[in-house]
Design a protein around this motif. Structure first.
Motif, PDB file in Angstrom:
ATOM      1  N   PRO A  25       0.812  -1.224   0.000  1.00 42.73           N
ATOM      2  CA  PRO A  25       0.000   0.000   0.000  1.00 42.73           C
ATOM      3  C   PRO A  25       0.843   1.271   0.000  1.00 42.73           C
ATOM      4  CG  PRO A  25      -0.788  -1.538   1.640  1.00 42.73           C
ATOM      5  CD  PRO A  25       0.482  -2.104   1.116  1.00 42.73           C
ATOM      6  N   TRP A  26       0.365   2.268  -0.694  1.00 45.63           N
ATOM      7  CA  TRP A  26       1.057   3.555  -0.774  1.00 45.63           C
ATOM      8  C   TRP A  26       0.738   4.395   0.459  1.00 45.63           C
ATOM      9  CZ3 TRP A  26       3.580   6.244  -5.059  1.00 45.63           C
ATOM     10  CH2 TRP A  26       3.962   5.365  -6.075  1.00 45.63           C
ATOM     11  N   THR A  27       1.745   5.127   0.894  1.00 47.98           N
ATOM     12  CA  THR A  27       1.515   6.038   2.022  1.00 47.98           C
ATOM     13  C   THR A  27       1.100   7.408   1.482  1.00 47.98           C
ATOM     14  OG1 THR A  27       3.775   6.872   2.027  1.00 47.98           O
ATOM     15  CG2 THR A  27       3.328   4.884   3.332  1.00 47.98           C
ATOM     16  N   ALA A  28       0.573   8.242   2.363  1.00 49.82           N
ATOM     17  CA  ALA A  28       0.153   9.590   1.963  1.00 49.82           C
ATOM     18  C   ALA A  28       1.353  10.394   1.453  1.00 49.82           C
ATOM     19  CB  ALA A  28      -0.492  10.290   3.151  1.00 49.82           C
ATOM     20  N   GLU A  29       2.497  10.176   2.063  1.00 49.08           N
ATOM     21  CA  GLU A  29       3.692  10.911   1.657  1.00 49.08           C
ATOM     22  C   GLU A  29       4.127  10.491   0.248  1.00 49.08           C
ATOM     23  OE1 GLU A  29       5.097  13.380   2.663  1.00 49.08           O
ATOM     24  OE2 GLU A  29       7.089  13.402   1.748  1.00 49.08           O
ATOM     25  N   GLU A  30       4.062   9.203  -0.037  1.00 48.78           N
ATOM     26  CA  GLU A  30       4.401   8.719  -1.378  1.00 48.78           C
ATOM     27  C   GLU A  30       3.435   9.301  -2.410  1.00 48.78           C
ATOM     28  OE1 GLU A  30       6.410   4.336  -0.939  1.00 48.78           O
ATOM     29  OE2 GLU A  30       4.303   4.502  -0.452  1.00 48.78           O
ATOM     30  N   ASP A  31       2.169   9.320  -2.049  1.00 55.20           N
ATOM     31  CA  ASP A  31       1.168   9.911  -2.946  1.00 55.20           C
ATOM     32  C   ASP A  31       1.512  11.370  -3.226  1.00 55.20           C
ATOM     33  OD1 ASP A  31      -0.299   7.632  -3.228  1.00 55.20           O
ATOM     34  OD2 ASP A  31      -1.837   8.160  -1.763  1.00 55.20           O
TER      35      ASP A  31
END
Length: 262
Positions: A25-31
């Motif tokens: 799963p992607w984190t908010a920071e990666e997004d």
DNA sequence: AATCATCGCAACCGCGAGCCC
DNA sequence: AGGGCTCGCGGTTGCGATGAT
């Protein structure tokens, strides 16, 4: 979650080194990093994203995340009955060509349509009587809930507008009374029945007239009786063309939908 | 309340097409 | 021509959420 991958040609020297790619799963920071990257560089050249955006994701993963989740033109929420019928139609015509089908449904991704199809229709072939029926009913229940939420919001909005309108009208009425008492007339107050109706766009002429004259007890409920008595909750209507508010009975519905005229 | 089954969906994987050098 | 790279597609998996027993 990481896996050991090979960075081939990342720096122009063929296979340079092994690195750790992040997975899962992607984190908010990666997004945030990915969105910022696309904003600056545009879509494409996904394999350079990791290098330029400081993401420990491979290009494939970045592209997928963008296309299926972060793209600003994506439509959120449930597949509508209209979209569903388009999917059914196009799948019958083209089979599992999800990206082609997706192009005919703006804001929907191939992945989303594929998932939707697998969830709602694939089992139909295996067990037409049971699984499909369950899936359909589940879909309809969710859709109904969603529609109820939307209608509730609309009603609340209407109530607020109504409140403001009533407050405004109070001023007008007091002004009217004041002018009647004083035997003066101001142009704005000289309302005919038709003019009152024009000021109150969501009502019938009759209703607006009564509202302005302090009689709001008239409700023609016959049309609504038909709605309720004809089985509004009939889940066999696959297209779910419901028009209910969030009310447990007819009276409750009136209270919600028709707090007043307008 | 606990356990098991099923669903929904994001993400991954393998493959092939197209492009470039 | 062919090898490598990038991208896009369709199939599959993993896992949290939800429902059924």
């Amino acid at each position: 979650m990481y896996y050991r991958g090979v960075m081939a040609g990342q720096f122009g020297h063929g296979i340079m080194e092994e690195d750790l790619w992040r997975k899962g799963p992607w984190t908010a920071e990666e997004d945030r990093l990915l969105i910022e990257y696309v904003r600056v560089h545009g879509e494409g050249r996904w394999n350079s994203v990791a290098r330029l955006a400081g993401l420990r994701r491979n290009g494939k993963s970045c592209r997928l995340r963008w296309v299926n989740y972060l793209r600003p033109d994506l439509k959120r929420g449930q597949i509508t009955p209209q979209e569903e019928s388009i999917i059914l139609d196009l799948h019958a015509r083209w089979g599992n060509r999800w990206s082609t089908i997706a192009r005919n449904l703006p804001g929907r991704t191939d992945n989303e349509i594929k998932n939707y199809w697998r969830t709602h229709f694939k089992k139909k072939a295996k067990n037409p009587s049971d699984a499909a029926e369950k899936a359909k009913n589940r879909f309809l229940r969710k859709q109904l809930f969603h529609q109820q939420q939307q209608q509730l919001q609309q009603v609340q909005q209407q109530q607020q507008q109504q409140l403001q309108f009533n407050l405004d009208m109070k001023d007008v009425v007091s002004l009217f009374e004041e002018n009647n008492i004083n035997n003066h007339r101001v142009p704005y107050i000289s309302q005919t029945r038709q003019e009152m109706f024009n000021m109150c766009p969501n009502t019938t002429e009759e209703q607006s007239y009564f509202m302005f004259n302090g009689n709001s007890s008239v409700q023609d409920s016959s049309a609504n009786d038909v709605l309720w008595d004809d089985g509004l909750w009939n889940l066999d209507d696959v297209h779910g063309n419901f028009s209910v508010a969030n009310a447990t009975n007819k009276t409750g519905l009136y209270n919600l939908v028709t707090p007043n005229y307008c």
